[in-house]
Enzyme design. Structure first.
Site, PDB file in Angstrom:
ATOM      1  N   PRO A   1       0.830  -1.211   0.000  1.00 49.90           N
ATOM      2  CA  PRO A   1       0.000   0.000   0.000  1.00 49.90           C
ATOM      3  C   PRO A   1       0.860   1.255   0.000  1.00 49.90           C
ATOM      4  O   PRO A   1       1.828   1.352   0.745  1.00 49.90           O
ATOM      5  CB  PRO A   1      -0.797  -0.122   1.303  1.00 49.90           C
ATOM      6  CG  PRO A   1       0.040  -1.003   2.179  1.00 49.90           C
ATOM      7  CD  PRO A   1       0.742  -1.955   1.258  1.00 49.90           C
TER       8      PRO A   1
ATOM      9  N   TYR B   1      -0.382   5.204  12.119  1.00 44.30           N
ATOM     10  CA  TYR B   1      -1.813   5.484  12.078  1.00 44.30           C
ATOM     11  C   TYR B   1      -2.520   4.892  13.307  1.00 44.30           C
ATOM     12  O   TYR B   1      -1.879   4.434  14.241  1.00 44.30           O
ATOM     13  CB  TYR B   1      -2.376   5.029  10.733  1.00 44.30           C
ATOM     14  CG  TYR B   1      -1.781   5.875   9.624  1.00 44.30           C
ATOM     15  CD1 TYR B   1      -2.288   7.140   9.334  1.00 44.30           C
ATOM     16  CD2 TYR B   1      -0.657   5.451   8.926  1.00 44.30           C
ATOM     17  CE1 TYR B   1      -1.709   7.949   8.370  1.00 44.30           C
ATOM     18  CE2 TYR B   1      -0.065   6.259   7.951  1.00 44.30           C
ATOM     19  CZ  TYR B   1      -0.596   7.508   7.692  1.00 44.30           C
ATOM     20  OH  TYR B   1      -0.006   8.310   6.740  1.00 44.30           O
TER      21      TYR B   1
ATOM     22  N   ARG C   1      -1.821  -5.210   8.841  1.00 46.57           N
ATOM     23  CA  ARG C   1      -0.429  -4.786   8.657  1.00 46.57           C
ATOM     24  C   ARG C   1       0.086  -4.178   9.958  1.00 46.57           C
ATOM     25  O   ARG C   1      -0.580  -3.336  10.577  1.00 46.57           O
ATOM     26  CB  ARG C   1      -0.313  -3.763   7.531  1.00 46.57           C
ATOM     27  CG  ARG C   1       1.156  -3.524   7.133  1.00 46.57           C
ATOM     28  CD  ARG C   1       1.289  -2.601   5.954  1.00 46.57           C
ATOM     29  NE  ARG C   1       2.584  -2.798   5.306  1.00 46.57           N
ATOM     30  CZ  ARG C   1       3.308  -1.830   4.780  1.00 46.57           C
ATOM     31  NH1 ARG C   1       2.898  -0.578   4.839  1.00 46.57           N
ATOM     32  NH2 ARG C   1       4.455  -2.097   4.186  1.00 46.57           N
TER      33      ARG C   1
ATOM     34  N   GLY D   1      11.616  -3.363   3.003  1.00 49.70           N
ATOM     35  CA  GLY D   1      12.136  -2.122   2.432  1.00 49.70           C
ATOM     36  C   GLY D   1      11.745  -0.872   3.183  1.00 49.70           C
ATOM     37  O   GLY D   1      12.252   0.214   2.869  1.00 49.70           O
TER      38      GLY D   1
END
Length: 359
Positions: free
Chosen positions: A28, A184, A228, A289
């Site tokens: 995302p 978040y 996630r 990453g």
């Protein structure tokens, strides 16, 4: 001349919830290609369809309700217009035999009244502001101090996610990913410095994540739900001095639910993959990453062959190489530069104009 190679990233993957032609996941990535009301622009359908050869696409973060909006021109999944806009995207991806999950991203403390349709202060677990200036629709401003969420606010946030997840399935998505990473709302409940609460959501910092996952799984099916997490990720001023004692019981609590997958980012200061993989018996997507150079083909192959994860998510490589699986199969270099000037603009330039091997 290019030649065909055999790569573990290109082998099929099958689980109780997923049937994927390869192990490459498009990570995302926020791109700001939405109308001001949060409806995705028509060009979004082309962007994701170009990348439909990925084993799985996870969309950019989508706010479940304007109460969770963190930025201007970020997309939503609250209204009928939103659902219709996303239906064009899912239809385009499915027309190319792709699979796509919607990532629901509640901003929590992230945001500013000048970048929110409601024009109000954002709310998070505690009244702790994001450090540094924020980008708003008309410039940069200092971050406001957010409201502290009440228990009623928390219940509303859970309901907002449930409604948005239902909207996602109605819009044709194959599933939903809850964004519990990268600063978040869920991450804010998990972190040391953004959750200063003295109630049950502070004494047990994993409680909100567990309640939210259980509620959405009950509404749309655990097999259509992913999560996630990014333990120890310092982005946007997040502090997690010792993530293990928080994330181990969280993963162990969620493991029996039968989720579609856990999407986990590794960290220099906390080896999340090594520590949490033994506690997760389901599908694991690794992202190696985050806060590093773009993931190479060799790094991704190592993750799979060494058993650290079943699937590997690529971000920047998919931005600049829409046909990433074909490039890996052809042993072609991943050297197309990202158009950073247009990365966060609103049009097709720097979005759908990257070359493929065929052109």
């Amino acid at each position: 001349m290019s030649h065909t190679v055999t790569s573990p990233l290109l082998t099929p993957y099958t689980s109780a919830a997923l049937r994927l032609p390869n192990r490459l996941v498009m990570a995302p990535m926020t791109r700001f290609r939405a109308k001001e009301d949060g409806t995705p622009l028509p060009v979004v359908a082309e962007y994701y369809a170009q990348r439909a050869a990925a084993g799985l696409i996870v969309t950019e973060g989508i706010w479940p309700h304007r109460r969770g909006q963190s930025g201007w021109r970020m997309p939503g999944l609250e209204t009928e217009d939103h659902a219709e806009g996303w239906r064009a995207v899912t239809d385009a991806v499915h027309a190319r035999s792709g699979r796509i999950f919607a990532q629901l991203m509640h901003g929590g403390r992230q945001g500013h009244p000048r970048s929110r349709l409601l024009g109000d202060l954002p709310a998070g677990p505690s009244a702790v502001a994001v450090p540094g200036p924020l980008h708003v629709k008309d410039g940069k401003v200092e971050a406001p101090t957010p409201r502290t969420m009440t228990t009623d606010d928390i219940r509303v946030a859970v309901d907002d996610h449930v409604n948005a997840a239902r909207n996602a399935l109605r819009a044709g998505f194959d599933g939903v990913e809850l964004h519990g990473a990268n600063s978040y709302l869920i991450h804010q409940f998990l972190a040391d410095n953004t959750n200063l609460r003295s109630d049950g959501y502070g004494k047990d910092r994993a409680r909100f994540a567990v309640e939210l996952v259980e509620a959405v799984a009950s509404a749309v099916g655990a097999h259509r739900l992913g999560l996630r997490l990014s333990p120890g990720n310092p982005q946007f001023g997040m502090v997690e001095r010792d993530p293990g004692p928080v994330y181990r019981p969280l993963v162990e609590a969620l493991n029996p639910l039968g989720l579609a997958y856990l999407h986990l980012t590794d960290n220099d200061n906390y080896p999340a993959l090594a520590d949490l993989r033994p506690r997760w018996t389901g599908t694991l997507i690794a992202n190696v990453g985050e806060n590093h150079a773009p993931t190479t083909r060799e790094q991704g192959e190592g993750v799979v062959t060494e058993g650290h994860a079943d699937l590997v998510s690529y971000g920047r490589a998919f931005l600049a190489h829409p046909d990433l699986p074909a490039r890996i199969a052809a042993d072609a270099p991943l050297t197309t530069p990202i158009d950073t000037e247009h990365l966060y603009t609103n049009g097709a330039r720097g979005y759908t104009d990257y070359p493929t091997l065929e052109r």
